[in-house]
Scaffold this motif. Structure first.
Motif, short mmCIF file in Angstrom:
data_model
loop_
_atom_site.label_atom_id
_atom_site.label_comp_id
_atom_site.label_asym_id
_atom_site.label_seq_id
_atom_site.Cartn_x
_atom_site.Cartn_y
_atom_site.Cartn_z
N ALA A 500 -34.89 -53.17 -5.17
CA ALA A 500 -34.23 -53.94 -6.48
C ALA A 500 -32.59 -53.71 -6.57
N GLY A 501 -32.46 -52.73 -6.19
CA GLY A 501 -30.90 -52.41 -6.26
C GLY A 501 -30.15 -53.18 -5.40
N PHE A 502 -30.78 -53.49 -4.30
CA PHE A 502 -29.89 -54.16 -3.30
C PHE A 502 -29.89 -55.66 -3.68
N GLU A 503 -30.70 -56.10 -4.40
CA GLU A 503 -30.81 -57.23 -5.02
C GLU A 503 -29.56 -57.42 -6.16
N ASP A 504 -28.99 -56.41 -6.78
CA ASP A 504 -28.09 -56.57 -7.72
C ASP A 504 -26.82 -57.15 -7.06
N THR A 505 -25.81 -57.75 -8.14
CA THR A 505 -24.71 -58.24 -7.72
C THR A 505 -23.62 -57.19 -7.84
N VAL A 509 -23.74 -50.62 -7.43
CA VAL A 509 -25.00 -50.54 -7.36
C VAL A 509 -25.41 -50.59 -5.96
N LEU A 510 -24.93 -51.76 -5.20
CA LEU A 510 -25.41 -51.94 -3.74
C LEU A 510 -25.13 -50.56 -3.01
#
Length: 932
Positions: A500-505, A509-510
């Motif tokens: 889910a963190g990889f989906e953050d913009t 966070v990425l």
């Protein structure tokens, strides 16, 4: 007067905005002037001249100090008293300042006193002369302050250890009591000013710190009480803080100083109410924080043994830790760390310490909060705060050390739950700060814990989706992966949260998601093998959206999982991921339309991802798995086509050769079949582009397969050697060596492999004389690594056994051929070699280069005796006298000649070290700009 005018002109350059050349020229002139015997007289004239500019007078004072340190041998011993009187007269002349000139004159007088045993009673005489003269007391105090500092700190003053010991004892130890007496008298003398009292404190500190005045002696004077009284004076506060801290520090030998400590501690504790009064004055608070912390650190064991008496100091330090100014708070951190270490060694401690560390933990978590206004911290301030949070995190580890990690985590979890219970009224800062604290404590977590960590891991998926909170939570996962490895049922939910963190913009966070995945895969790789297909799918779907730096971390993470698989399965998995990357390379390589810049950049990123995977996986041992049997030839075929088309692009070449390097490790001996083709392609590509990475990979192949007797491979070695030498020779005709340092370095590292593994190719080739000249070019550069590799190559050549074959066995048949080649080169290049070695020795060569130079000169002295004697005088003549004085050159020539005449070639060592030592001292002196 011409010297004075020239000096003023040189100094004037610094008053303007000069260009670099003018600045360096003026600086060099001033340094040369400072070395000259005439500088003594010229500077004295300047100091006494009312019309001389201030900068000139300051330079003159600095020159006196410098010459007393380095050039006192220029003064006839009969004139030393005259020199002393000159400096003292200058002190009287500048008694009202400027202080910068006074300081330099006092330092000069101090250095002179140390080197002038005929000046008996130096300190006593100055005290008697100036101690009763109110106008000269500040000058006397300045001298007495600087005397201990110069005698103990200026290691450049040329005196023997024995002479130093005797003179320091006469100048310092014998006068300590008298100095303490006059300082005690002056501190409350009628009409004494705050400025003089500050000077008294500075002088007292100077003698206290070097150990000449003891805390016990100080406690018996009026100075002791005044040090603490002065804290109430705004003008004396800073000076009083300094002296009180030094006084406390000098009582660290507890048993020897207990009577003084018993007087100090009550006075320190009495200062505690001052903290509340100074709450709006950060500078005063800083001063009190320094005193309390110094007392806490110095009396740490007393705090533990006599807690009730000393605990108010701990409480005061706690108040300082809670202060709002985060520039002051870290003053207290060393105390908490050392106290925690001491507590950890004891079976039981007072509950008071647990209370103190509980309060400290709450204070640190509060300090961890980002400001409510996100715009309050920007740029460097934001970076500084983030860095400081990590420092505060270390203090939370100290709390864990005292309270236990479980208790600290439980308390922090309670803070988070309290914030979350506020619902919409909770700020992200109230949740993020304790999460950061949990991350910091992660290093202290017990991987076997089944009580508090599960609660934390259960909490993470329920946290608000704010980017700062998610960032902190992801980094908690990355810190707790050892615990997750022993509690593998948490792997799926951790993977889900990371995904889910990889989906953050949010970019941070990425990055945190990448770090969490990396450490999860690294520490839990055995458990993650079943998830590899899921990770492959994840990479295919999310990967294209990720920035390259995050994608690189993901590939590294996956490689850790692959490394945990059985060999056959690992090979097949690595092949699957590698083919995804190599397919793009092959597509561009086989396409008729040239690749765009963006396409080459994308391929470079892909190769970087492959490189990190190969680095983590390493190799499969001697026998390749079935999945890799044909991969080596297939991959090289594709790379050869690609390099042929795009090998002139620097970034592309860097990526390709690094992958080839790791491929060499992966395939091992299986790569021997393609090694000749790779070498020939590297030779051709270097000849076409001049890019150093081709030489670098050729060197790695020679290192791996240098012992192989394969004729085709050895022919390839020769081709690489000769074509790269020809190309580099051409480049050096077009460019200065300083423009291609990377090419020179990689070329010579390749030659080091060749002279070791293929001496027949190296010495017998017509490229050898050219290669030697290229090595000489490397000695003209200032980069340490290139100088070292050049010296190594030349040293290895000259120390080859062929020049001095063992007497107890017949030499190998080719030794005479090698020896003739070496002798021919040195006969032709020996003069230049000698010149470069000596120029570098007294110039810019690294300090550690002298051992290689000694080795080379020893061979030159033994094998080229006549030539070396002829080469050396003109070479020495070329060396600038500013770094190699004539007497040092003459001594070098004599010692070289003597070692050859006596046949004691090892003694060239003393010649080399002697001229090196002399030039180093001169260079150290010249490193300081005269106006500093």
């Amino acid at each position: 007067m011409s010297d004075i005018q020239a000096l003023l002109s040189a100094l004037d350059v610094f008053s303007r905005a000069p260009d670099r050349v003018s600045l360096e020229k003026a600086n060099a002139w001033l340094q040369d002037f400072q070395h000259s015997p005439e500088a003594w007289t010229t500077c004295n004239i300047l100091l006494r001249s009312p019309d001389a500019p201030l900068a000139a007078k300051l330079f003159a004072a600095q020159t006196f100090r410098s010459k007393v340190t380095y050039d006192l041998h220029q003064v006839d011993p009969d004139n030393l008293f005259s020199l002393r009187d000159t400096i003292i007269a200058a002190l009287e002349h500048y008694k009202i300042g400027p202080r910068t000139i006074l300081v330099q004159l006092c330092l000069a007088l101090s250095g002179l006193a140390l080197q002038m045993p005929t000046w008996s009673g130096a300190v006593e005489g100055l005290i008697e002369s100036y101690g009763q003269d109110a106008s000269m007391v500040p000058v006397l105090l300045q001298f007495l302050t600087l005397l201990p500092e110069e005698l103990t700190g200026n290691t450049k003053i040329p005196v023997t250890d024995q002479d130093y010991k005797e003179r320091a004892e006469l100048l310092l130890t014998a006068n300590a009591s008298r100095v303490l007496d006059i300082l005690s008298i002056y501190i409350r003398a009628p009409g004494v000013t705050h400025a003089v009292q500050s000077q008294i404190f500075a002088c007292l500190r100077s003698w206290l710190v070097v150990g000449e005045i003891s805390a016990v002696a100080l406690a018996d004077t009026a100075l002791f009480e005044f040090c603490f009284e002065a804290l109430a004076s705004e003008q004396l506060f800073d000076a009083a803080v300094d002296v009180v801290c030094d006084l406390i520090h000098e009582t660290q030998e507890i048993d020897d100083n207990m009577p003084v400590i018993e007087r100090i501690v009550p006075k320190v504790i009495e200062l505690r109410p001052k903290l509340a009064a100074a709450k709006d004055d950060p500078e005063q608070t800083r001063g009190y924080a320094r005193i309390f912390t110094e007392a806490g650190e110095t009396y740490r064991l007393l705090v533990l043994h006599h807690t009730e008496t000393f605990f108010p100091i701990v409480e005061a330090i706690g108040e300082c830790s809670a202060y709002s100014d985060l520039d002051i708070v870290p003053i207290t951190f060393p105390f908490w760390m050392r106290l925690a270490q001491s507590i950890g060694k004891r079976a039981t401690v007072s509950p008071l310490f647990h209370d103190a560390y509980n309060r400290l933990m709450a204070v640190i978590i509060e300090h961890l909060h980002f400001p409510a206004d996100s715009s309050a911290l920007v740029g460097q301030e934001l970076d500084n705060f983030r860095s400081f949070r990590h420092v505060m995190g270390d203090t939370l580890k100290d709390c864990c050390y005292v309270l236990g990690t479980e208790q600290c985590l439980a308390a922090t979890l309670q803070v988070i739950n309290a914030a979350l219970s506020l619902g919409p009224n909770a700020t992200w800062q109230d949740v993020e700060a304790p999460l950061f604290g949990m991350r910091s404590m992660g290093a202290e977590v017990d991987p076997m814990d089944d009580n508090i960590v599960p609660k934390i891991m259960d909490l993470i998926p329920t946290l608000p989706a704010h980017p700062r909170i998610r960032y902190a939570a992801l980094l908690i996962i990355s810190r707790y992966t050892e615990w997750i490895n022993l509690h593998s049922d948490y792997i799926p939910r951790s993977l889900q949260y990371i995904s889910a963190g990889f989906e953050d913009t949010d970019a941070e966070v990425l990055g945190a998601a990448g770090q969490a995945l990396k450490y999860l895969c690294q520490d839990c790789k055995q458990h993650l093998v079943p998830f590899l297909a899921q990770l492959h799918t994840f990479l295919a779907t999310v990967g294209p959206k990720l920035p390259q730096e995050d994608k690189l971390v993901v590939y590294e993470a996956i490689a850790h999982v692959i490394s945990a698989m059985p060999m056959e399965q690992a090979a097949q998995s690595l092949r699957t991921f590698a083919l995804d990357i190599l397919a793009a390379v092959a597509a561009v390589a086989n396409r008729t339309v040239p690749a765009t810049k963006q396409e080459l950049q994308d391929i470079g990123h892909g190769l970087a991802n492959l490189e990190v995977m190969l680095h983590v996986v390493g190799g499969f041992g001697e026998e390749l798995p079935a999945a890799c049997q044909s991969t080596c030839e297939e991959t090289w075929s594709m790379f050869e086509t690609f390099i042929t088309k795009y090998g002139s692009d620097y970034e592309t070449t860097e990526h390709v050769t690094r992958v080839l390097r790791h491929g060499l490790n992966l395939f091992g001996n299986a790569a021997l079949g393609v090694a000749p083709a790779v070498l020939l392609r590297m030779a051709a590509s270097f000849k076409m582009t001049g890019l150093s990475s081709y030489l670098w990979i050729a060197s790695k192949i020679q290192s791996r397969f240098g012992n192989e007797e394969d004729t085709i491979l050895r022919t390839a070695f020769r081709v690489v050697y000769e074509e790269s030498t020809e190309k580099l020779s051409t480049l050096l005709q077009e460019k200065s060596p300083s423009h291609i340092p990377d090419v020179l370095e990689d070329y010579m590292r390749m030659l080091l492999q060749m002279v070791d593994y293929s001496p027949d190719i190296f010495f017998e080739s017509l490229a050898f004389p050219i290669a030697f000249r290229i090595a000489l070019a490397g000695l003209t550069l200032i980069q340490s690594e290139i100088v070292f590799v050049s010296l190594d190559l030349i040293r290895i050549i000259l120390n080859h056994d062929c020049l001095e074959p063992p007497a107890n066995a017949p030499p190998p048949p080719k030794f005479p051929i090698y020896a003739n080649a070496i002798r021919g080169v040195i006969d032709a290049e020996g003069f230049e070699l000698t010149g470069l070695l000596l120029a570098g020795l007294v110039g810019d060569f690294p300090e550690e280069a002298s051992s290689s130079i000694i080795s080379i000169f020893r061979v030159l002295a033994s094998q080229w005796s006549t030539q070396l004697v002829a080469w050396t005088p003109p070479v020495l003549q070329q060396l600038p006298s500013s770094v190699a004085p004539d007497d040092a050159k003459a001594l070098f020539l004599k010692e070289i000649t003597d070692s050859i005449t006596m046949g004691q070639y090892d003694k060239v060592k003393y010649a080399v070290l002697g001229i090196h030592r002399t030039s180093r001292k001169i260079r150290e002196r010249r490193r300081v700009t005269p106006l500093d």
